[in-house]
Design a protein around this motif. Structure first.
Motif, PDB file in Angstrom:
ATOM      1  N   GLY A  34       0.550  -0.710   0.159  1.00 26.78           N
ATOM      2  CA  GLY A  34      -0.216   0.170  -0.106  1.00 26.78           C
ATOM      3  C   GLY A  34       0.728   1.287   0.118  1.00 26.78           C
ATOM      4  N   ALA A  35       2.121   1.205   1.060  1.00 27.40           N
ATOM      5  CA  ALA A  35       2.711   2.323   1.091  1.00 27.40           C
ATOM      6  C   ALA A  35       3.112   2.210  -0.282  1.00 27.40           C
ATOM      7  CB  ALA A  35       3.814   2.440   2.084  1.00 27.40           C
ATOM      8  N   MET A  36       3.597   1.199  -0.970  1.00 28.70           N
ATOM      9  CA  MET A  36       4.856   1.336  -2.487  1.00 28.70           C
ATOM     10  C   MET A  36       3.604   1.810  -3.545  1.00 28.70           C
ATOM     11  SD  MET A  36       6.977  -1.874  -2.318  1.00 28.70           S
ATOM     12  CE  MET A  36       6.447  -2.635  -3.623  1.00 28.70           C
ATOM     13  N   ALA A  39       3.537   5.489  -3.142  1.00 27.06           N
ATOM     14  CA  ALA A  39       4.460   6.333  -3.257  1.00 27.06           C
ATOM     15  C   ALA A  39       4.367   7.154  -4.377  1.00 27.06           C
ATOM     16  CB  ALA A  39       5.448   5.575  -2.809  1.00 27.06           C
ATOM     17  N   ILE A  40       4.138   5.340  -5.536  1.00 22.51           N
ATOM     18  CA  ILE A  40       4.539   5.285  -7.091  1.00 22.51           C
ATOM     19  C   ILE A  40       3.218   7.065  -7.616  1.00 22.51           C
ATOM     20  CG2 ILE A  40       3.850   4.186  -9.046  1.00 22.51           C
ATOM     21  CD1 ILE A  40       5.103   2.203  -7.103  1.00 22.51           C
ATOM     22  N   ALA A  41       1.714   6.827  -6.535  1.00 26.58           N
ATOM     23  CA  ALA A  41       1.108   7.287  -7.202  1.00 26.58           C
ATOM     24  C   ALA A  41       1.370   8.717  -6.828  1.00 26.58           C
ATOM     25  CB  ALA A  41      -0.846   6.803  -6.810  1.00 26.58           C
ATOM     26  N   GLY A  46       2.719  13.741  -9.568  1.00 29.27           N
ATOM     27  CA  GLY A  46       3.622  14.906  -9.680  1.00 29.27           C
ATOM     28  C   GLY A  46       3.177  15.906  -8.581  1.00 29.27           C
ATOM     29  N   MET A  47       2.069  15.453  -7.492  1.00 27.79           N
ATOM     30  CA  MET A  47       1.519  16.322  -6.135  1.00 27.79           C
ATOM     31  C   MET A  47       2.910  15.758  -5.400  1.00 27.79           C
ATOM     32  SD  MET A  47      -2.122  14.140  -4.872  1.00 27.79           S
ATOM     33  CE  MET A  47      -1.765  15.215  -3.625  1.00 27.79           C
TER      34      MET A  47
END
Length: 50
Positions: A34-36, A39-41, A46-47
Motif C-alpha cells: 500500500g505504501a509503495m 508513493a508511485i501514485a 506530481g503531487m
C-alpha cells in the motif's frame, strides 16, 4: 476401571503461533505494498510530498 481418554492432538500453542505469524506477515506485506502504491501514485501525479 478404564483409563481416562487422552488427546492425541499436538500442543495448541504452536498452531496459534503459526497463525499469528502468518497474519503478521500478511498484514505487513499489505501495508508495504500500500505504501509503495501510494508513493508511485504520488510520483506519477506530481503531487508534492506533505
Amino acid at each position: 476401571m478404564s483409563k481416562p481418554v487422552q488427546s492425541k492432538a499436538g500442543p495448541l500453542s504452536a498452531d496459534i503461533k503459526a497463525m499469528v505469524m502468518t497474519n503478521v506477515i500478511a498484514v505487513g506485506s499489505l501495508v508495504l505494498f500500500g505504501a509503495m502504491g501510494l508513493a508511485i501514485a504520488t510520483v506519477a501525479t506530481g503531487m508534492p510530498w506533505g
